[in-house]
Design a protein around this motif. Sequence first.
Motif, PDB file in Angstrom:
ATOM      1  N   THR A 185       0.842  -1.194   0.000  1.00 15.60           N
ATOM      2  CA  THR A 185       0.000   0.000   0.000  1.00 15.60           C
ATOM      3  C   THR A 185       0.884   1.254   0.000  1.00 15.60           C
ATOM      4  O   THR A 185       2.082   1.174   0.302  1.00 15.60           O
ATOM      5  N   ARG A 222      -7.614  -4.510  -2.630  1.00 17.37           N
ATOM      6  CA  ARG A 222      -7.335  -3.647  -1.493  1.00 17.37           C
ATOM      7  C   ARG A 222      -6.717  -4.462  -0.366  1.00 17.37           C
ATOM      8  O   ARG A 222      -6.848  -5.681  -0.319  1.00 17.37           O
ATOM      9  N   ARG A 223      -6.024  -3.792   0.543  1.00 11.83           N
ATOM     10  CA  ARG A 223      -5.428  -4.448   1.708  1.00 11.83           C
ATOM     11  C   ARG A 223      -6.522  -4.757   2.719  1.00 11.83           C
ATOM     12  O   ARG A 223      -7.146  -3.856   3.280  1.00 11.83           O
TER      13      ARG A 223
END
Length: 243
Positions: A185, A222-223
């Motif tokens: 990220t 997404r994380r």
Amino acid sequence: MIDYNHPAFQYYQNVSEQCIHYLSIDGVIFGFHQNQLKVLLLRWKGTDEWSLPGGFILKTESVDLAAQRIIKERTGLQTLYLQQFHVFGETVRYNQEETWAKINLPIQGINWSERTISIGYYALVEYAEVVPATDFLTEECRWWSLDAIPALLFDHNHIIEVALQSLRKNVGDQPISHLLPDTFTIPELQRLYETILGHSLDARNFYKKIMAQNNLERLAERRAGTPHKAPYLYRFKVAFSER
């Protein structure tokens, strides 16, 4: 009395015959884990003394190949990013007699130079891919956070500091993708920069500058598992990451 059958004596005798005198390699292996910049260190057999990985240059190999060989043996990595950053050639680099006494090696009778000039290389590696390995003279190889590194043998604390200064000075030109997993990220990337530079960065300005370089590719994923809104994952573009 010299014990000519002692394994360490035999080892250093072979080094004396097969390697270039006066020259050695010292490697600072940087990894990034849990938002910390770490260095791989070795503990010498039968002691609590630590040092950087290092070794000597065979008469039949180049300096760069020697550095590659030495770092590969400690990390298990076949592909490495190495940067030669300094030559340590002070007349007196450390107290030689005191240092040899700490590591309990029988050096009497070995044909070796009193003075050694060291060529420093740092490596940028992905922490999770490294398999730390000891060598003939050591019995433990593990990561240390920069702020927890103990007093090291030889002049190795100084070598780490010079390596870090060099990395900081040239961080914009270094392929720091080698320090990260394939995906990450933006906050994780920012934390890496902050750790290297030693100070915090404004998140908004960092995002603008890093995206302006056009080196990153945003993924659809997404994380997961973050306390706030799940951030997007990114990866470095191939052209940049292989520099």
